[in-house]
Write an enzyme that holds these catalytic residues in place. Structure first.
Site, PDB file in Angstrom:
ATOM      1  NE  ARG A   9      -3.856  -0.124   2.148  1.00 60.86           N
ATOM      2  CZ  ARG A   9      -4.306   0.660   3.013  1.00 60.86           C
ATOM      3  NH1 ARG A   9      -4.253   0.250   4.212  1.00 60.86           N
ATOM      4  NH2 ARG A   9      -5.057   1.808   2.690  1.00 60.86           N
ATOM      5  CB  CYS A  10       4.203   1.768   1.286  1.00 61.56           C
ATOM      6  SG  CYS A  10       5.432   3.093   1.400  1.00 61.56           S
ATOM      7  CB  SER A  11       3.897   5.420  -3.518  1.00 61.73           C
ATOM      8  OG  SER A  11       4.355   6.282  -2.646  1.00 61.73           O
TER       9      SER A  11
END
Length: 113
Positions: A9-11
């Protein structure tokens, strides 16, 4: 082979994974939110990174602000907090042998190849 402590979920984490894939690196992905590291594993990661435990904490996370901010905690208590609340662990972390980096910015993961 590189082990990547990854949060999809973390770019920044996704970018780090993409960079390693572009280099043709064999990657072991550890989804640490679903499978948090043990206290001892996290302690070893911190030692490989050469940082203090507080430097691996996402201090802007609500869990940190509500439950830990302003408290005097030992290094062991900080590690325990991250193990019990893995969202507090800064990401991504890449480990290759005895070398580790925090992928902030994501390009730093290439330093250990």
């Amino acid at each position: 082979m590189t082990t990547l402590y990854h949060n999809p979920r973390c770019s920044k984490s996704r970018q780090a994974l993409h960079l390693l894939e572009e280099e043709g690196e064999t990657i072991e992905i550890v989804r640490y939110i679903e499978n948090p590291p043990s206290h001892q594993e996290l302690k070893q990661i911190i030692e490989l990174l050469g940082i203090k435990p507080i430097e691996l904490v996402r201090t802007q996370e609500a869990d940190w602000k509500i439950n830990f901010k302003g408290k005097e905690l030992t290094d062991e208590q900080i590690i325990d907090a991250m193990c019990q609340n893995p969202k507090l662990i800064e990401r991504p972390i890449a480990i290759n042998g005895t070398h580790a980096v925090l992928g902030r910015p994501p390009e730093k993961v290439l330093d250990i190849l």
